[in-house]
Structure formats: C-alpha cells, structure tokens
Write a protein that holds these residues in place. Structure first.
Motif, PDB file in Angstrom:
ATOM      1  N   GLN A 124     -16.042  -4.225 -22.039  1.00 36.29           N
ATOM      2  CA  GLN A 124     -16.848  -4.781 -23.130  1.00 36.29           C
ATOM      3  C   GLN A 124     -17.962  -5.652 -22.574  1.00 36.29           C
ATOM      4  O   GLN A 124     -19.115  -5.583 -23.039  1.00 36.29           O
ATOM      5  N   ALA A 125     -17.647  -6.455 -21.574  1.00 40.47           N
ATOM      6  CA  ALA A 125     -18.679  -7.295 -20.962  1.00 40.47           C
ATOM      7  C   ALA A 125     -19.730  -6.440 -20.255  1.00 40.47           C
ATOM      8  O   ALA A 125     -20.931  -6.706 -20.344  1.00 40.47           O
ATOM      9  N   ALA A 127     -20.600  -3.347 -20.959  1.00 38.67           N
ATOM     10  CA  ALA A 127     -21.391  -2.577 -21.926  1.00 38.67           C
ATOM     11  C   ALA A 127     -22.473  -3.417 -22.583  1.00 38.67           C
ATOM     12  O   ALA A 127     -23.455  -2.865 -23.099  1.00 38.67           O
ATOM     13  N   GLN A 128     -22.325  -4.729 -22.568  1.00 41.01           N
ATOM     14  CA  GLN A 128     -23.381  -5.586 -23.106  1.00 41.01           C
ATOM     15  C   GLN A 128     -24.620  -5.554 -22.223  1.00 41.01           C
ATOM     16  O   GLN A 128     -25.729  -5.829 -22.684  1.00 41.01           O
ATOM     17  N   ALA A 129     -24.421  -5.180 -20.946  1.00 43.82           N
ATOM     18  CA  ALA A 129     -25.538  -5.124 -20.004  1.00 43.82           C
ATOM     19  C   ALA A 129     -26.133  -3.734 -19.886  1.00 43.82           C
ATOM     20  O   ALA A 129     -27.261  -3.592 -19.399  1.00 43.82           O
ATOM     21  N   GLY A 154     -13.659  -2.042 -29.447  1.00 45.47           N
ATOM     22  CA  GLY A 154     -14.556  -2.269 -28.318  1.00 45.47           C
ATOM     23  C   GLY A 154     -15.684  -1.254 -28.247  1.00 45.47           C
ATOM     24  O   GLY A 154     -15.890  -0.456 -29.166  1.00 45.47           O
ATOM     25  N   PRO A 155     -16.399  -1.234 -27.121  1.00 42.90           N
ATOM     26  CA  PRO A 155     -17.590  -0.399 -26.997  1.00 42.90           C
ATOM     27  C   PRO A 155     -17.320   1.043 -26.569  1.00 42.90           C
ATOM     28  O   PRO A 155     -18.244   1.863 -26.595  1.00 42.90           O
ATOM     29  N   SER A 191     -19.578   4.378 -23.499  1.00 41.11           N
ATOM     30  CA  SER A 191     -20.228   3.542 -24.508  1.00 41.11           C
ATOM     31  C   SER A 191     -21.190   4.379 -25.337  1.00 41.11           C
ATOM     32  O   SER A 191     -21.496   5.538 -25.020  1.00 41.11           O
ATOM     33  N   HIS A 193     -24.181   4.393 -25.497  1.00 37.30           N
ATOM     34  CA  HIS A 193     -25.429   4.722 -24.826  1.00 37.30           C
ATOM     35  C   HIS A 193     -25.533   6.215 -24.521  1.00 37.30           C
ATOM     36  O   HIS A 193     -26.608   6.694 -24.158  1.00 37.30           O
ATOM     37  N   THR A 229     -30.048   2.600 -28.680  1.00 34.27           N
ATOM     38  CA  THR A 229     -28.879   1.845 -28.223  1.00 34.27           C
ATOM     39  C   THR A 229     -29.093   0.356 -28.343  1.00 34.27           C
ATOM     40  O   THR A 229     -28.264  -0.423 -27.864  1.00 34.27           O
ATOM     41  N   GLN A 230     -30.155  -0.066 -28.940  1.00 39.95           N
ATOM     42  CA  GLN A 230     -30.416  -1.500 -29.080  1.00 39.95           C
ATOM     43  C   GLN A 230     -30.020  -2.011 -30.449  1.00 39.95           C
ATOM     44  O   GLN A 230     -29.896  -1.245 -31.393  1.00 39.95           O
TER      45      GLN A 230
END
Length: 230
Positions: A124-125, A127-129, A154-155, A191, A193, A229-230
């Motif tokens: 999860q952390a 995928a935030q990046a 989660g992602p 993810s 993305h 994806t944003q």
C-alpha cells in the motif's frame, strides 16, 4: 508491458541459480537467500528482468516476520524464514518506474495471515508512489483470510480474476498431477496503474513431463496513461 518475470518459488542460490543466470544472459537476476540456518536457507524468491526493457533503480529484501529487517527472522509460528524480494525498475520505453515484488509464504495459517498483513501494508505504501506488481506462492487459496487481506481495501487486485471473474480453471498447484491437490495458491496482484491484457495458467507439459509441482501463471499488463491513475 513485458520482459519481467518471477522464477518458481523454491529457487535455490546454488547450481539452480547459476544455471538460470548462464542460460538467460540478457536477463538481470536479483534474489537474496532467506537464511534461517536450516536446510532451506538457500531458497530465494528471485526476480528476473530483461535489461533491454528495464533498468534497476533500487532493490532489496525483507523478511516476513515481526522484525522484517532481521535476516533469517520468522514469526507467527512459521516453520521457515520467508522473504520478499523487491526491485524498483525504470521501464525504458515509457520512462516510468514501477515496483515488482516476489515472495513465497509459509505453510502454517497464522504465519500466512501475519505475512499477508505485513506485505499488504508494504504494498500500500509502495503503490502511493507508483505502479506495483506482486506475485508469489502464497500457500493459501482464494477463499482464505490472506487473499481477502491482500485484495480487499488495499491497492492490489488479482489480475487473473479481473479477466476471469468466475473461472474454474485457475488452479496452479497440482502436486505433479494429483487431481485432489489442485489449488489456486499462486497469485499475480497489481495496482490500478495497470490494465490486464491477458492472464492464463500454463498447463502444458514440455516433453510430457511436469517441470514443477506448480503450473506457471502468466500475465501481460499494460501501463495505464498517467492521467487515468491520478
């Protein structure tokens, strides 16, 4: 989007790894032995990627335990030390980065559940990046708490299930052809993305022989445009 793969769980850092490196000279190989001081200490969950498609930006390994930075550590009643290998790659055609993870969970249910909770938080952390792909032998079926943990809020999403939501042909473990052993314990998660272009279990038998007690699970993923994806 292709050119990146994970080897079968159980790859050892000995003649097996040497053979793979020699046979695939165009591929970069990264893996860390899981340690633990027992007969399985040489096992890795390695990642291979094609140098013409990807450039390695960073890489590392952590252990599926309450002390993930401690080599050879294990928790939750695990029989063996278990690792997660991760690489951060620059996809050369698109100039975009992604994180690719490979793992092999323990056999005991409490250890599987604990590992899923730890890994889901890590993914999860990450995928935030940016984009994340996770694959492995999770030693748990898709009706398990571990699967729900990894694919719930989660992602990450199951790429096979995205294309085959009601499939009955997704078993990957077969125990060298034992119908009673069939289980869908190998997953590819990604993810949002990514767009899933194809996903399939490869049940072919080269030369009429099983190369492993697992069938390979293959997927082709396409990177979504950045604005989606944003």
């Amino acid at each position: 989007f292709g050119g990146c793969r994970r080897l079968y769980a159980g790859r050892r850092d000995d003649e097996q790894a040497a053979y793979v490196r020699e046979s695939l000279p165009e591929w970069d190989f990264y893996g860390v032995p899981r340690g633990g001081g027992d007969q399985t200490a040489l096992e890795m969950a390695p990642v291979l990627f094609k140098r013409s498609e990807f450039e390695r930006v960073d890489a590392g390994c952590f252990w599926l335990s309450r002390t993930p930075a401690v080599p050879g550590s294990k928790s939750w009643g695990a029989a063996f030390a278990r690792t997660v290998t991760w690489v951060r790659l620059l996809h050369l055609p698109s100039r975009r980065e992604l994180t690719f993870l490979s793992t092999h969970f323990d056999l005991h249910p409490p250890a599987i559940t604990g590992a899923a909770r730890l890994l889901q938080g890590w993914a999860q952390a990450a995928a935030q990046a940016g984009p994340v792909i996770l694959c492995g032998d999770f030693n748990a079926p898709k009706d398990s708490p571990a699967y729900r943990q990894m694919t719930g809020d989660g992602p990450l999403r199951d790429v096979y299930r995205q294309l085959h939501p009601a499939s009955q042909a997704e078993a990957t473990f077969h125990g060298y052809g034992d119908p009673a052993a069939l289980a869908s314990i190998d997953w590819i998660l990604a993810s949002a993305h990514f767009q899933v272009l194809s996903a399939a279990v490869d049940a072919t038998l080269p030369g009429g022989r099983y190369p492993s007690d697992h069938y390979p699970l293959n997927a082709v993923l396409g990177l979504q445009p950045v604005e989606q994806t944003q």
